[in-house]
Design a protein around this motif. Structure first.
Motif, PDB file in Angstrom:
ATOM      1  N   GLU A  25     -22.766  30.670  65.930  1.00 52.84           N
ATOM      2  CA  GLU A  25     -21.196  30.507  65.897  1.00 52.84           C
ATOM      3  C   GLU A  25     -20.632  30.289  67.122  1.00 52.84           C
ATOM      4  O   GLU A  25     -19.799  29.310  67.349  1.00 52.84           O
ATOM      5  N   ALA A  26     -20.763  30.923  68.292  1.00 51.36           N
ATOM      6  CA  ALA A  26     -20.335  30.891  69.695  1.00 51.36           C
ATOM      7  C   ALA A  26     -20.692  29.429  70.185  1.00 51.36           C
ATOM      8  O   ALA A  26     -19.823  28.679  70.812  1.00 51.36           O
ATOM      9  N   VAL A  27     -21.879  29.050  70.034  1.00 49.70           N
ATOM     10  CA  VAL A  27     -22.327  27.656  70.495  1.00 49.70           C
ATOM     11  C   VAL A  27     -21.541  26.467  69.662  1.00 49.70           C
ATOM     12  O   VAL A  27     -21.060  25.568  70.280  1.00 49.70           O
ATOM     13  N   LEU A  28     -21.333  26.582  68.420  1.00 45.84           N
ATOM     14  CA  LEU A  28     -20.693  25.884  67.510  1.00 45.84           C
ATOM     15  C   LEU A  28     -19.070  25.673  68.017  1.00 45.84           C
ATOM     16  O   LEU A  28     -18.329  24.705  67.998  1.00 45.84           O
ATOM     17  N   ALA A  29     -18.616  26.989  68.066  1.00 43.24           N
ATOM     18  CA  ALA A  29     -17.403  26.977  68.566  1.00 43.24           C
ATOM     19  C   ALA A  29     -16.942  26.299  70.181  1.00 43.24           C
ATOM     20  O   ALA A  29     -16.305  25.656  70.081  1.00 43.24           O
ATOM     21  N   LYS A  30     -18.014  26.499  70.977  1.00 48.03           N
ATOM     22  CA  LYS A  30     -18.028  25.974  72.351  1.00 48.03           C
ATOM     23  C   LYS A  30     -18.007  24.366  72.125  1.00 48.03           C
ATOM     24  O   LYS A  30     -17.139  23.732  72.815  1.00 48.03           O
ATOM     25  N   GLN A  31     -18.775  24.015  71.361  1.00 46.76           N
ATOM     26  CA  GLN A  31     -18.931  22.520  71.015  1.00 46.76           C
ATOM     27  C   GLN A  31     -17.716  21.870  70.472  1.00 46.76           C
ATOM     28  O   GLN A  31     -17.171  20.831  70.676  1.00 46.76           O
ATOM     29  N   ASP A  32     -17.244  22.537  69.433  1.00 47.65           N
ATOM     30  CA  ASP A  32     -15.923  22.085  68.846  1.00 47.65           C
ATOM     31  C   ASP A  32     -14.751  21.940  69.808  1.00 47.65           C
ATOM     32  O   ASP A  32     -14.011  20.934  69.939  1.00 47.65           O
TER      33      ASP A  32
END
Length: 108
Positions: A25-32
Motif C-alpha cells: 500500500e505504501a509503494v502504491l501510494a508513493k507511485q500515485d
C-alpha cells in the motif's frame, strides 16, 4: 505448549502478511503521489523520506516477525523430536516388559 507455539506461529505469519500488505500500500501510494506531479520538489522529497522511513520500519518489523517465525518453527521441530524420542523409549520399555513376561510364562 504445542498449541501455544502453533498459535504464536499463526500470529507471526498473519503479522508478516499484514506487513507485506502495508508495504505494498505504501509503494502504491508513493507511485500515485509521484504520478500526480502537482507537488513541489520539497513536498516530493518529504514524501519520499516519509515513505523510506515507513518502508524501513516495515522491513524491520517483517524481519523480526520472520525471525520469530523461524524460532517458533525450530522450537516446534525440537518439541516434536523430543516427543518422538520419548514415545520410542516408551515403546522399547513396553516391548521389553512384554518379552520378560513372555519368558516368565514359558518358564512357568
Amino acid at each position: 505448549a504445542h498449541e501455544d507455539l502453533a498459535a504464536r506461529h499463526g500470529a507471526a505469519a498473519q503479522e508478516a502478511a499484514q506487513l507485506r500488505n502495508e508495504h505494498l500500500e505504501a509503494v502504491l501510494a508513493k507511485q500515485d503521489l509521484e504520478a500526480k506531479c502537482g507537488h513541489s520538489a520539497w513536498e516530493v522529497t518529504a514524501l519520499k523520506d516519509e515513505h523510506k522511513s515507513a518502508t524501513d520500519e516495515l522491513r524491520q518489523r517483517l524481519h523480526l516477525a520472520s525471525q520469530e517465525l523461524a524460532m517458533l518453527r525450530e522450537s516446534h521441530r525440537s518439541e516434536v523430536e523430543d516427543r518422538a524420542s520419548r514415545h520410542g523409549e516408551e515403546v522399547r520399555q513396553i516391548k521389553g516388559e512384554q518379552a520378560a513376561a513372555a519368558r516368565e510364562m514359558e518358564q512357568a
